[in-house]
Design a protein around this motif. Structure first.
Motif, PDB file in Angstrom:
ATOM      1  N   ASP A  36      -9.048  33.860  90.234  1.00  0.00           N
ATOM      2  CA  ASP A  36      -7.505  33.833  90.551  1.00  0.00           C
ATOM      3  C   ASP A  36      -7.238  32.590  90.912  1.00  0.00           C
ATOM      4  O   ASP A  36      -6.160  32.459  91.938  1.00  0.00           O
ATOM      5  CB  ASP A  36      -7.097  34.901  91.367  1.00  0.00           C
ATOM      6  CG  ASP A  36      -7.214  36.312  90.738  1.00  0.00           C
ATOM      7  OD1 ASP A  36      -7.111  36.362  89.701  1.00  0.00           O
ATOM      8  OD2 ASP A  36      -7.535  37.332  91.642  1.00  0.00           O
ATOM      9  N   GLY A  37      -7.514  31.363  90.478  1.00  0.00           N
ATOM     10  CA  GLY A  37      -7.086  30.090  90.934  1.00  0.00           C
ATOM     11  C   GLY A  37      -7.895  29.563  92.102  1.00  0.00           C
ATOM     12  O   GLY A  37      -7.630  28.298  92.629  1.00  0.00           O
ATOM     13  N   LYS A  38      -8.816  30.314  92.781  1.00  0.00           N
ATOM     14  CA  LYS A  38      -9.500  29.853  93.912  1.00  0.00           C
ATOM     15  C   LYS A  38     -10.827  29.648  93.585  1.00  0.00           C
ATOM     16  O   LYS A  38     -11.397  30.331  92.899  1.00  0.00           O
ATOM     17  CB  LYS A  38      -9.353  30.776  95.131  1.00  0.00           C
ATOM     18  CG  LYS A  38      -8.063  31.356  95.414  1.00  0.00           C
ATOM     19  CD  LYS A  38      -8.136  32.266  96.655  1.00  0.00           C
ATOM     20  CE  LYS A  38      -6.776  32.737  97.153  1.00  0.00           C
ATOM     21  NZ  LYS A  38      -5.844  33.435  96.531  1.00  0.00           N
ATOM     22  N   GLU A  68      -6.219  22.010  86.275  1.00  0.00           N
ATOM     23  CA  GLU A  68      -5.223  22.701  85.967  1.00  0.00           C
ATOM     24  C   GLU A  68      -5.679  24.167  86.323  1.00  0.00           C
ATOM     25  O   GLU A  68      -6.706  24.840  85.636  1.00  0.00           O
ATOM     26  CB  GLU A  68      -4.851  22.519  84.555  1.00  0.00           C
ATOM     27  CG  GLU A  68      -3.524  23.521  84.244  1.00  0.00           C
ATOM     28  CD  GLU A  68      -2.931  23.447  82.883  1.00  0.00           C
ATOM     29  OE1 GLU A  68      -2.444  24.346  82.444  1.00  0.00           O
ATOM     30  OE2 GLU A  68      -3.239  22.289  82.371  1.00  0.00           O
ATOM     31  N   GLY A  69      -4.763  24.912  87.117  1.00  0.00           N
ATOM     32  CA  GLY A  69      -5.093  26.471  87.234  1.00  0.00           C
ATOM     33  C   GLY A  69      -5.546  26.503  88.776  1.00  0.00           C
ATOM     34  O   GLY A  69      -5.965  27.775  89.069  1.00  0.00           O
ATOM     35  N   VAL A  70      -6.247  25.560  89.365  1.00  0.00           N
ATOM     36  CA  VAL A  70      -6.990  25.685  90.630  1.00  0.00           C
ATOM     37  C   VAL A  70      -5.944  25.451  91.873  1.00  0.00           C
ATOM     38  O   VAL A  70      -5.208  24.542  91.798  1.00  0.00           O
ATOM     39  CB  VAL A  70      -7.911  24.704  90.683  1.00  0.00           C
ATOM     40  CG1 VAL A  70      -8.604  24.454  92.076  1.00  0.00           C
ATOM     41  CG2 VAL A  70      -9.141  24.919  89.663  1.00  0.00           C
ATOM     42  N   THR A  71      -5.683  26.365  92.653  1.00  0.00           N
ATOM     43  CA  THR A  71      -4.883  26.530  93.794  1.00  0.00           C
ATOM     44  C   THR A  71      -5.525  26.221  94.964  1.00  0.00           C
ATOM     45  O   THR A  71      -4.928  25.823  95.948  1.00  0.00           O
ATOM     46  CB  THR A  71      -4.031  27.795  93.725  1.00  0.00           C
ATOM     47  OG1 THR A  71      -4.943  28.629  93.930  1.00  0.00           O
ATOM     48  CG2 THR A  71      -3.194  27.879  92.369  1.00  0.00           C
TER      49      THR A  71
END
Length: 71
Positions: A36-38, A68-71
């Protein structure tokens, strides 16, 4: 299409340890968990090496956060 884990490993392979060895081949990188981006991973070094590895940790985090997509 490459998986997120593969993309992370590719980015981390561009980060070298103090001895010039790419991070994934140093034996100091933990399993990579991405959900989930983590993204979670750790770099395990002896206490006496921490200072030498601090910039490696910072560069590894920056390399993964830039995906991209990593929060």
């Amino acid at each position: 299409m490459a998986s997120l884990r593969d993309e992370i490993l590719e980015r981390l392979s561009r980060v070298s340890g103090p001895d010039g060895v790419p991070l994934p081949t140093t034996g100091k990188l933990s399993e990579i968990v991405a959900n989930d981006g983590k993204v979670f991973f750790s770099i395990t070094v002896d206490a006496g090496e921490v200072k030498a590895w601090e910039s490696v940790r910072a560069r590894a985090e920056a390399a993964v956060r830039a995906l991209e997509g990593v929060t």
